[in-house]
Design a protein around this motif. Sequence first.
Motif, mmCIF file in Angstrom:
data_model
loop_
_atom_site.group_PDB
_atom_site.id
_atom_site.type_symbol
_atom_site.label_atom_id
_atom_site.label_comp_id
_atom_site.label_asym_id
_atom_site.label_seq_id
_atom_site.Cartn_x
_atom_site.Cartn_y
_atom_site.Cartn_z
ATOM 1 N N LEU A 127 0.819 -1.208 0.000
ATOM 2 C CA LEU A 127 0.000 0.000 0.000
ATOM 3 C C LEU A 127 0.857 1.265 0.000
ATOM 4 O O LEU A 127 0.472 2.294 -0.522
ATOM 5 C CB LEU A 127 -0.897 -0.012 1.237
ATOM 6 N N PHE A 128 2.010 1.198 0.605
ATOM 7 C CA PHE A 128 2.865 2.379 0.657
ATOM 8 C C PHE A 128 4.279 1.919 0.379
ATOM 9 O O PHE A 128 4.590 0.743 0.464
ATOM 10 C CB PHE A 128 2.827 3.007 2.055
ATOM 11 N N SER A 129 5.145 2.840 0.030
ATOM 12 C CA SER A 129 6.556 2.495 0.027
ATOM 13 C C SER A 129 7.307 3.717 0.508
ATOM 14 O O SER A 129 6.925 4.840 0.200
ATOM 15 C CB SER A 129 7.015 2.092 -1.372
ATOM 16 N N ALA A 130 8.318 3.477 1.303
ATOM 17 C CA ALA A 130 9.124 4.586 1.775
ATOM 18 C C ALA A 130 10.036 4.980 0.632
ATOM 19 O O ALA A 130 10.823 4.195 0.183
ATOM 20 C CB ALA A 130 9.935 4.161 2.991
ATOM 21 N N GLY A 131 9.932 6.179 0.165
ATOM 22 C CA GLY A 131 10.619 6.620 -1.054
ATOM 23 C C GLY A 131 12.111 6.375 -1.116
ATOM 24 O O GLY A 131 12.685 5.621 -0.323
ATOM 25 N N ILE A 132 12.713 7.000 -2.093
ATOM 26 C CA ILE A 132 14.118 6.790 -2.418
ATOM 27 C C ILE A 132 15.031 7.161 -1.256
ATOM 28 O O ILE A 132 15.939 6.407 -0.897
ATOM 29 C CB ILE A 132 14.476 7.663 -3.636
ATOM 30 N N PRO A 134 14.707 7.691 2.219
ATOM 31 C CA PRO A 134 14.835 6.859 3.413
ATOM 32 C C PRO A 134 15.455 5.497 3.114
ATOM 33 O O PRO A 134 16.248 4.995 3.920
ATOM 34 C CB PRO A 134 13.386 6.703 3.885
ATOM 35 N N ASN A 135 15.126 4.903 1.964
ATOM 36 C CA ASN A 135 15.737 3.614 1.620
ATOM 37 C C ASN A 135 17.239 3.740 1.470
ATOM 38 O O ASN A 135 18.002 2.896 1.934
ATOM 39 C CB ASN A 135 15.137 3.087 0.313
ATOM 40 N N PHE A 136 17.651 4.808 0.809
ATOM 41 C CA PHE A 136 19.081 5.026 0.621
ATOM 42 C C PHE A 136 19.772 5.153 1.979
ATOM 43 O O PHE A 136 20.844 4.586 2.199
ATOM 44 C CB PHE A 136 19.305 6.288 -0.210
ATOM 45 N N LEU A 137 19.132 5.901 2.896
ATOM 46 C CA LEU A 137 19.740 6.111 4.209
ATOM 47 C C LEU A 137 19.875 4.796 4.963
ATOM 48 O O LEU A 137 20.891 4.551 5.624
ATOM 49 C CB LEU A 137 18.914 7.123 5.012
ATOM 50 N N VAL A 138 18.856 3.910 4.853
ATOM 51 C CA VAL A 138 18.936 2.620 5.547
ATOM 52 C C VAL A 138 20.074 1.781 4.985
ATOM 53 O O VAL A 138 20.887 1.216 5.733
ATOM 54 C CB VAL A 138 17.597 1.859 5.439
ATOM 55 N N VAL A 139 20.149 1.711 3.652
ATOM 56 C CA VAL A 139 21.212 0.912 3.034
ATOM 57 C C VAL A 139 22.584 1.458 3.441
ATOM 58 O O VAL A 139 23.521 0.710 3.714
ATOM 59 C CB VAL A 139 21.047 0.903 1.498
ATOM 60 N N LYS A 140 22.659 2.775 3.526
ATOM 61 C CA LYS A 140 23.927 3.411 3.897
ATOM 62 C C LYS A 140 24.288 3.069 5.345
ATOM 63 O O LYS A 140 25.417 2.690 5.651
ATOM 64 C CB LYS A 140 23.775 4.924 3.728
ATOM 65 N N PHE B 55 13.581 -3.137 5.715
ATOM 66 C CA PHE B 55 13.622 -2.414 4.443
ATOM 67 C C PHE B 55 12.293 -1.785 4.044
ATOM 68 O O PHE B 55 12.209 -1.147 3.003
ATOM 69 C CB PHE B 55 14.143 -3.322 3.334
ATOM 70 N N HIS B 56 11.241 -1.976 4.828
ATOM 71 C CA HIS B 56 9.995 -1.284 4.511
ATOM 72 C C HIS B 56 9.492 -0.424 5.659
ATOM 73 O O HIS B 56 8.876 0.604 5.429
ATOM 74 C CB HIS B 56 8.913 -2.295 4.108
ATOM 75 N N TYR B 57 9.727 -0.864 6.906
ATOM 76 C CA TYR B 57 9.184 -0.103 8.034
ATOM 77 C C TYR B 57 10.217 0.847 8.626
ATOM 78 O O TYR B 57 9.892 2.001 8.928
ATOM 79 C CB TYR B 57 8.614 -1.050 9.090
ATOM 80 N N VAL B 58 11.456 0.384 8.785
ATOM 81 C CA VAL B 58 12.494 1.287 9.300
ATOM 82 C C VAL B 58 12.662 2.518 8.388
ATOM 83 O O VAL B 58 12.761 3.636 8.891
ATOM 84 C CB VAL B 58 13.833 0.532 9.492
ATOM 85 N N PRO B 59 12.654 2.348 7.048
ATOM 86 C CA PRO B 59 12.766 3.542 6.195
ATOM 87 C C PRO B 59 11.660 4.557 6.462
ATOM 88 O O PRO B 59 11.873 5.754 6.288
ATOM 89 C CB PRO B 59 12.666 2.992 4.771
ATOM 90 N N LEU B 60 10.491 4.082 6.912
ATOM 91 C CA LEU B 60 9.434 5.037 7.241
ATOM 92 C C LEU B 60 9.902 5.986 8.339
ATOM 93 O O LEU B 60 9.610 7.180 8.316
ATOM 94 C CB LEU B 60 8.177 4.302 7.691
ATOM 95 N N LEU B 61 10.644 5.416 9.300
ATOM 96 C CA LEU B 61 11.197 6.266 10.355
ATOM 97 C C LEU B 61 12.153 7.286 9.757
ATOM 98 O O LEU B 61 12.283 8.401 10.250
ATOM 99 C CB LEU B 61 11.935 5.426 11.403
ATOM 100 N N GLY B 300 8.777 13.272 -0.923
ATOM 101 C CA GLY B 300 8.475 11.849 -0.896
ATOM 102 C C GLY B 300 7.355 11.535 0.081
ATOM 103 O O GLY B 300 6.452 10.747 -0.215
ATOM 104 N N LEU B 301 7.388 12.170 1.241
ATOM 105 C CA LEU B 301 6.382 11.928 2.269
ATOM 106 C C LEU B 301 4.997 12.367 1.796
ATOM 107 O O LEU B 301 4.022 11.619 1.883
ATOM 108 C CB LEU B 301 6.773 12.677 3.542
ATOM 109 N N VAL B 302 4.941 13.582 1.253
ATOM 110 C CA VAL B 302 3.652 14.097 0.754
ATOM 111 C C VAL B 302 3.103 13.176 -0.323
ATOM 112 O O VAL B 302 1.927 12.806 -0.341
ATOM 113 C CB VAL B 302 3.818 15.528 0.208
ATOM 114 N N LYS B 303 3.992 12.776 -1.228
ATOM 115 C CA LYS B 303 3.602 11.912 -2.335
ATOM 116 C C LYS B 303 3.037 10.586 -1.823
ATOM 117 O O LYS B 303 1.983 10.124 -2.280
ATOM 118 C CB LYS B 303 4.847 11.645 -3.179
#
Lengths: 298, 329
Positions: A127-132, A134-140, B55-61, B300-303
């Motif tokens: 339903l949602f995806s955390a955009g580019i 935050p994903n980049f920051l996690v991988v980093k 990889f899906h919930y932590v990035p939300l933070l 990204g958040l707004v989108k």
Amino acid sequence: MTAPTARPAWLERPSLAGRIVKALAVAIILTLVVYPFLAVLSTSLATQGEISRKGGLVIWPDDPTLEAYRTIFSGGVVTKALVVSIGVTVLGTLASMVATIMMAYGLSRKDMIGGRPILLVALFTMLFSAGIIPNFLVVKQLGLLNSYASLVVPVLVSAFNLVVLRNFFVNIPQELIDSARIDGAGDLAILVRLVLPLSKAVLAVIALFYAVEYWNAFFHALLYLSDTSKWPLALILRAYVLQGQPTTGSMNAMSDSLPPQEGIQMAVVIVAVVPILLVYPFLQRYFTKGVLTGAIKG
Amino acid sequence: MTDVRPIEADRTAGQPAPAEPQAPPVRRRTVWQRLRRDRTMLLLTVPGLLFFLVFHYVPLLGYVVAFQSYQPFLGFTQSPWVGLANFATTFGDPAFWSATLNTLKITLLQLVFFFPAPIALALLLNSMLSSKLRRFVQSVVYLPHFIGWVIIVSISQELLGGTGVVTHLLDAVGVHNADLTNNPAFFPFLVTLQVIWKNTGWGTIIYLAALVGIDQQLYEAAAVDGANRWRRLWHVTLPGLMPVTILLLILNLGSILSVGFEQILLQRDNVGADAGEVLDTYVYFHGIVDGQWGPSAAVGLVKGLIGTALILGANKLAHVLGQEGVYRR
């Protein structure tokens, strides 16, 4: 279904005009799909002289040559990238399949304790995806930048594939599982000896999905691999064909500052397409078997 | 481990298991017993569960950087909080609005030209009486779905670019030097054409499944009542396709603000940022490339919020209109 021209009694005989229109439409659609591949193939087989003489448009090479392929396989950037892409695709698909099978099977027992919440955790990600960013920051933060693992680990399980596989497992007749259990098989033995052999078709389709995903992956590689020597084929393709540049650490025949020749560019495209074309015919019969349609509906 | 766990008694709660004459009476299991029974299954879900969390919930933070003046060397904890300043910066940026407009333009074109294409193709395939030929056509038209965007864009530049076959054809009919790949006005159409080429065939799968699900007796009854093939299409086939069409429309609504990121990233430079920038590429170039972490994360958040809200809203609307939607109420 089986007879090639089964026409129900109430259906009118198709009119000649209707059949011609339909046949034309099908022919045009087939041409639109197939022609681009043929154009690329014939350009890759033509000599540079012929390409420039014909203004870039080669419908049929007069003097087919494999020169372009010899050049790109003579070692160097493309060969290296090909090895990287094959490695990432094979290992990535294996890892994804193992993780997806484990989770799908784990969630396939309907009354399992905690099963519902765990399934919802996976479902919500559709339903949602955390955009580019935050994903980049996690991988980093995980220190995965510039490692091949960054191409696999962040996309290890697809929620869609997981749900498809889990639905398939759930629909395996409980009687089969119960009888195996009475014979003394544990949960793992049931998975390996009963469930997996019954699911070959859907497993093949899901493996194809993962493999294609890994093979085509381009943005993750661009984002996470700043070291160009680790680039997979998709990024080399972008550099050669779309940006017309010889990449750093370039190879002998292309090290001059001229943009790579069109024939060589198209040969790289063919090299990127062929593995998909090789695998596809063996797996696509499972689509028509209805595995996928059933899975999508369910 | 050695005892036979009475799964079947539990499954068919209420009736005795047929295989065992002396089945134990159905009893409520305690949580502990269920944990014991399910421990292997639970353990199997752990790697996948960890993946989804990390990889899906932590990035939300990670979206907290939308409210920070994020400095990579300071990290999340040390970077100063700036409230809604990032949002203000973004909404004051003309490039952001230009990207939004481009995104909506492409979405609209795709809705008009791409969305109906798989329905039309599915109807054509479905009307082919020879199942052998149909299967062949299906396997050909599914194929482009598996070709990556880098390859498709490469092929498209070869065919539509300055020396391509389409350029030659246009030249023959009097349109000279038409390079469709770097024409800003044509860009939204180019992107839509590529999507049509890639995904129309694949998109038919779900409609073909729905077509198979339509009761043949409805057609027969309609034919007996004198409905010709067009009226049957209108009164039987299209209503039969309605639920799945609405489902896909709702799902599309959720991605109204994301149009083929990889596809456009690859071609943006051909037409320049004015025509080629969409929201996703805006986030990428401002955030990752220019280091404007906060404002880009805000976009990204707004989108993401708008997308999720649209899905839930459209689903609600579908329920109100008596359709099933993505999930049942």
